[in-house]
Design a protein around this motif. Structure first.
Motif, PDB file in Angstrom:
ATOM      1  N   LEU A   6       0.797  -1.230   0.000  1.00  0.00           N
ATOM      2  CA  LEU A   6       0.000   0.000   0.000  1.00  0.00           C
ATOM      3  C   LEU A   6       0.829   1.279   0.000  1.00  0.00           C
ATOM      4  O   LEU A   6       0.289   2.355  -0.273  1.00  0.00           O
ATOM      5  CB  LEU A   6      -0.935   0.006   1.228  1.00  0.00           C
ATOM      6  CG  LEU A   6      -1.937  -1.153   1.330  1.00  0.00           C
ATOM      7  CD1 LEU A   6      -2.896  -0.908   2.478  1.00  0.00           C
ATOM      8  CD2 LEU A   6      -2.715  -1.330   0.026  1.00  0.00           C
ATOM      9  N   THR A   7       2.147   1.187   0.336  1.00  0.00           N
ATOM     10  CA  THR A   7       2.948   2.425   0.380  1.00  0.00           C
ATOM     11  C   THR A   7       4.229   2.307  -0.430  1.00  0.00           C
ATOM     12  O   THR A   7       5.099   3.193  -0.317  1.00  0.00           O
ATOM     13  CB  THR A   7       3.303   2.770   1.845  1.00  0.00           C
ATOM     14  OG1 THR A   7       4.201   1.775   2.353  1.00  0.00           O
ATOM     15  CG2 THR A   7       2.072   2.862   2.722  1.00  0.00           C
ATOM     16  N   GLY A  60      -5.038   9.556   4.663  1.00  0.00           N
ATOM     17  CA  GLY A  60      -4.849   8.421   3.771  1.00  0.00           C
ATOM     18  C   GLY A  60      -3.768   7.485   4.271  1.00  0.00           C
ATOM     19  O   GLY A  60      -3.890   6.255   4.189  1.00  0.00           O
ATOM     20  N   GLU A  61      -2.660   8.061   4.783  1.00  0.00           N
ATOM     21  CA  GLU A  61      -1.583   7.231   5.309  1.00  0.00           C
ATOM     22  C   GLU A  61      -2.047   6.445   6.537  1.00  0.00           C
ATOM     23  O   GLU A  61      -1.738   5.247   6.683  1.00  0.00           O
ATOM     24  CB  GLU A  61      -0.393   8.127   5.678  1.00  0.00           C
ATOM     25  CG  GLU A  61       0.344   8.693   4.462  1.00  0.00           C
ATOM     26  CD  GLU A  61       1.417   9.685   4.849  1.00  0.00           C
ATOM     27  OE1 GLU A  61       2.404   9.812   4.107  1.00  0.00           O
ATOM     28  OE2 GLU A  61       1.257  10.341   5.912  1.00  0.00           O
ATOM     29  N   ARG A  87      -4.168   3.555   5.415  1.00  0.00           N
ATOM     30  CA  ARG A  87      -3.349   2.453   4.887  1.00  0.00           C
ATOM     31  C   ARG A  87      -2.701   1.662   6.035  1.00  0.00           C
ATOM     32  O   ARG A  87      -2.699   0.428   6.030  1.00  0.00           O
ATOM     33  CB  ARG A  87      -2.253   3.003   3.962  1.00  0.00           C
ATOM     34  CG  ARG A  87      -2.733   3.476   2.601  1.00  0.00           C
ATOM     35  CD  ARG A  87      -1.558   4.032   1.805  1.00  0.00           C
ATOM     36  NE  ARG A  87      -1.895   4.337   0.429  1.00  0.00           N
ATOM     37  CZ  ARG A  87      -2.405   5.492   0.032  1.00  0.00           C
ATOM     38  NH1 ARG A  87      -2.658   6.452   0.940  1.00  0.00           N
ATOM     39  NH2 ARG A  87      -2.688   5.705  -1.244  1.00  0.00           N
ATOM     40  N   LEU A 121      -8.758   7.596   0.970  1.00  0.00           N
ATOM     41  CA  LEU A 121      -7.785   7.062   0.016  1.00  0.00           C
ATOM     42  C   LEU A 121      -8.043   7.667  -1.370  1.00  0.00           C
ATOM     43  O   LEU A 121      -9.192   7.821  -1.798  1.00  0.00           O
ATOM     44  CB  LEU A 121      -7.891   5.538  -0.059  1.00  0.00           C
ATOM     45  CG  LEU A 121      -7.503   4.738   1.193  1.00  0.00           C
ATOM     46  CD1 LEU A 121      -7.695   3.244   0.927  1.00  0.00           C
ATOM     47  CD2 LEU A 121      -6.078   5.031   1.607  1.00  0.00           C
ATOM     48  N   ASP A 122      -6.937   7.946  -2.035  1.00  0.00           N
ATOM     49  CA  ASP A 122      -7.088   8.395  -3.423  1.00  0.00           C
ATOM     50  C   ASP A 122      -7.280   7.169  -4.305  1.00  0.00           C
ATOM     51  O   ASP A 122      -7.283   6.024  -3.825  1.00  0.00           O
ATOM     52  CB  ASP A 122      -5.867   9.232  -3.850  1.00  0.00           C
ATOM     53  CG  ASP A 122      -4.551   8.479  -3.647  1.00  0.00           C
ATOM     54  OD1 ASP A 122      -4.578   7.228  -3.546  1.00  0.00           O
ATOM     55  OD2 ASP A 122      -3.500   9.137  -3.574  1.00  0.00           O
ATOM     56  N   THR A 160      -5.358   5.784  -6.445  1.00  0.00           N
ATOM     57  CA  THR A 160      -4.212   4.863  -6.414  1.00  0.00           C
ATOM     58  C   THR A 160      -4.257   3.999  -5.159  1.00  0.00           C
ATOM     59  O   THR A 160      -4.009   2.790  -5.192  1.00  0.00           O
ATOM     60  CB  THR A 160      -2.897   5.650  -6.456  1.00  0.00           C
ATOM     61  OG1 THR A 160      -2.857   6.432  -7.645  1.00  0.00           O
ATOM     62  CG2 THR A 160      -1.696   4.715  -6.410  1.00  0.00           C
ATOM     63  N   GLY A 161      -4.601   4.661  -4.032  1.00  0.00           N
ATOM     64  CA  GLY A 161      -4.692   3.930  -2.766  1.00  0.00           C
ATOM     65  C   GLY A 161      -5.770   2.875  -2.814  1.00  0.00           C
ATOM     66  O   GLY A 161      -5.594   1.753  -2.311  1.00  0.00           O
ATOM     67  N   CYS A 221      -4.606  -0.037  -4.825  1.00  0.00           N
ATOM     68  CA  CYS A 221      -3.633  -0.836  -4.060  1.00  0.00           C
ATOM     69  C   CYS A 221      -4.334  -1.747  -3.058  1.00  0.00           C
ATOM     70  O   CYS A 221      -3.972  -2.922  -2.900  1.00  0.00           O
ATOM     71  CB  CYS A 221      -2.663   0.095  -3.331  1.00  0.00           C
ATOM     72  SG  CYS A 221      -1.480   0.925  -4.408  1.00  0.00           S
TER      73      CYS A 221
END
Length: 641
Positions: free
Chosen positions: A511-512, A555-556, A559, A590-591, A593-594, A597
């Motif tokens: 995820l990161t 968002g972080e 995740r 989350l965006d 992309t997130g 993922c």
């Protein structure tokens, strides 16, 4: 534990609900609402369908803290229930009712797949109260609110993420996931066993002390027996002297009685003679009674004659008075008839009264007492003579009585002599018995000596038992520490935490792209000191540098929480292997992309699960899922399409 099906009636937005939870793969749960403009899916019932239903059924409360009657469908307001069908070696039905027409507000647990509206008799595992049934469910399936909300569910509502929990709550969650609470049960059992061992040791030591006290008592008894024989012989001699003296005294008493005894034959002869005299006197008594009777009769007759003479004299006096009255009366007329009284008439009356006087004088001779008085004198003389003769009766009677008393005394003395002889025989028997007596306490000396030996041997065995129990107690104390928080639990946490760190970082790589790393640390350094204490802490590293967790973006943080949740699920698979996972609005913050993922990561995770449910209000996600479950709400009622 596998979740197989959910069935609900009149629960929140649903009048009827049924979902097969197994073999759904990666499944999106979306919602549609007809007739509303302010939202297109947020109140459709997506979370209710697979989250609130299970949570309320298992724990009696939803993630939004709804409980009691608040969970009942507002349109129906009755007959609410949720049934969760699970498998844990066997198939079980867990059913919670609310305002049900038949089962009220009960919590039921049954073996098998059963009809909630018509419960069978067989397979009923329900306890006597809802609380006890809840405990049975938690124990049977190793369930708790924390385990469910941190390993099966990644959701919203009344949930605290692992990263948000304090130290004690984090440890408690890991304890629940790893089923380490059983160590506390083991420790409690060990404590009980250790307490029992201590009690046993104490009891045995008391027995040893009591035995030594008995040893001292028996030793004293032996010495007492050894010194008692002389006393016994002295007492025996004194008893014999006393008995012989008593026999001599009794013998002398018998001789005295015999010497003072009367001649019984002569005494009986004297009594007979006195009785003959007494008979003569008694005959005189009878004549005395007759004389007394005649005297009384004579006296009575004299008295009666005297009375009669007195009456005659009175009548003579009356007639004489009448004659004098006639001679002295000068009246010419009669008081009665009024006729004239003449001298011839007076003489006639006077003659009449004189005749009566002569008649009375003549009758007096019939009542003369002269003969009676002579008779009375003669009777009185005879009475005196007879009375004199019988005056010695009392003396003779007393003499007879005295002689009889002497005979009675003689008879009593004979009985007394017999009793004295019996006493002499009894004392001779006692002397014989005493002469045969032996000191019986001497035979106990050997028994006491044997008991002393037995006590010493028993105390040796008891001391050996105490030594063994002491070894066992040390063993139990070792495990008491071993099952404590500083023992096996600490070791397991130290072993598991690195695995948890490794697994979380494995998911964070997805995820990161490896930018963020996590370290779960069980030791925390105290401020202003090099000392450390046990504390389950989370350290965050971003691009290789330690980073403050509170500075991470939404968002972080999302995740990180998802990765920790998945890591906890992987730990839980060892002790609580379940077949489903639910992510409720996990893509918030989350965006795109997130989101991609996370979906890619879940596509990897579905290889190890029957079903992963993703609940989202984002309708654009449908194209990213092969399986979609749509909840449609029409006129306030939700249904599954």
């Amino acid at each position: 534990m596998k979740f197989l099906k959910i069935q609900a009636t009149n629960f929140m937005q649903f009048k009827e609900l049924g979902i097969d939870l197994s073999n759904k793969g990666l499944c999106l749960i979306s919602g549609e609402i007809e007739g509303e403009t302010f939202s297109d899916s947020n109140t459709a019932g997506k979370t209710t369908a697979v989250v609130h239903t299970i949570m309320w059924c298992l724990f009696g409360e939803t993630l939004t803290e709804l409980k009691g009657d608040d969970v009942i469908n507002e349109a129906e307001d009755k007959n609410c229930f949720v049934k969760t069908l699970v498998e844990n070696n066997s198939i079980y039905s867990i059913i919670r009712y609310r305002k049900h027409k038949k089962y009220k507000n009960e919590l039921k647990l049954f073996l098998g797949d059963i009809d909630p509206n018509n419960l069978p008799i067989e397979g009923d595992l329900t306890k006597s109260s809802n609380g006890e049934t809840q405990e049975e469910i938690n124990k049977l399936f190793n369930l708790s609110w924390n385990i469910f909300t941190n390993t099966i569910l990644f959701g919203q509502g009344n949930i605290k993420r692992f990263s948000e929990l304090g130290d004690s709550d984090r440890k408690k969650l890991l304890d629940d996931i790893l089923n380490l609470s059983i160590l506390q049960e083991f420790q409690n059992k060990v404590k009980v066993q250790a307490k029992d061992k201590l009690t046993d040791i104490s009891d045995i030591k008391k027995s040893i002390d009591n035995n030594w006290m008995k040893h001292a008592q028996f030793d004293g008894l032996i010495k007492s027996v050894e010194s008692s024989d002389a006393v016994f012989e002295a007492n025996k001699k004194n008893k014999l002297i006393t008995l012989n003296d008593s026999i001599n005294s009794l013998t002398n008493k018998i001789e005295d009685i015999k010497n003072n005894s009367i001649n019984i034959e002569n005494t009986n002869k004297n009594i007979d003679k006195l009785k003959e005299v007494l008979l003569i006197i008694e005959e005189h008594e009878e004549s005395l009674l007759i004389l007394n009777d005649n005297i009384n009769k004579t006296k009575l007759k004299i008295k009666e004659n005297t009375v009669e003479v007195n009456n005659i004299n009175k009548n003579i006096a009356i007639n004489s008075s009448k004659i004098n009255n006639i001679e002295n009366d000068l009246r010419e007329d009669c008081d009665s008839c009024g006729s004239t009284i003449t001298d011839s008439g007076k003489n006639k009356f006077k003659e009449q009264f004189k005749k009566e006087i002569d008649t009375l004088e003549l009758s007096k001779s019939n009542f003369s007492n002269s003969e009676l008085e002579k008779k009375l004198e003669l009777l009185t003389t005879k009475y005196t003579v007879v009375k004199t003769k019988i005056s010695k009766k009392n003396d003779i009677t007393n003499a007879i009585h005295e002689l009889k008393n002497q005979i009675a005394s003689y008879n009593n003395n004979s009985k007394l002599i017999d009793n004295l002889n019996i006493s002499i025989v009894d004392k001779l028997s006692q002397i014989d018995s005493i002469e045969k007596e032996t000191n019986t306490s001497l035979k106990f000396k050997e028994d006491y000596s044997k008991k002393l030996t037995m006590i010493v041997d028993e105390n040796k065995e008891l001391s050996s038992t105490v030594d063994l129990l002491t070894i066992e107690l040390e063993y139990l104390k070792f495990w008491e520490i071993g099952f404590s928080n500083s023992g096996i639990k600490s070791f397991m946490l130290d072993t598991i935490v690195p695995i948890l760190t490794e697994k979380t970082n494995y998911y964070l790589d997805y995820l990161t792209n490896g930018e963020i790393k996590i370290l779960f640390d069980t030791q925390s350094t105290l401020k202003n000191s090099e000392d450390k204490r046990d504390k389950l802490d989370i350290k965050l590293f971003k691009n290789g540098k330690e980073y403050c967790f509170k500075k991470t973006s939404g968002g972080e943080k999302r995740r990180i929480d998802i990765c920790i949740s998945l890591a906890l699920q992987s730990l839980n698979a060892n002790s609580f292997n379940t077949n489903i996972t639910v992510f409720d609005e996990a893509f918030d913050s989350l965006d795109e992309t997130g989101v991609d993922c996370v979906i890619n990561l879940l596509n990897e995770e579905i290889k190890y699960k029957d079903s992963i449910f993703v609940i989202s209000h984002d309708s654009n996600l449908k194209d990213k899922f092969k399986n979609v479950l749509t909840i449609r709400k029409i006129c306030g009622t939700s249904n599954i399409q």
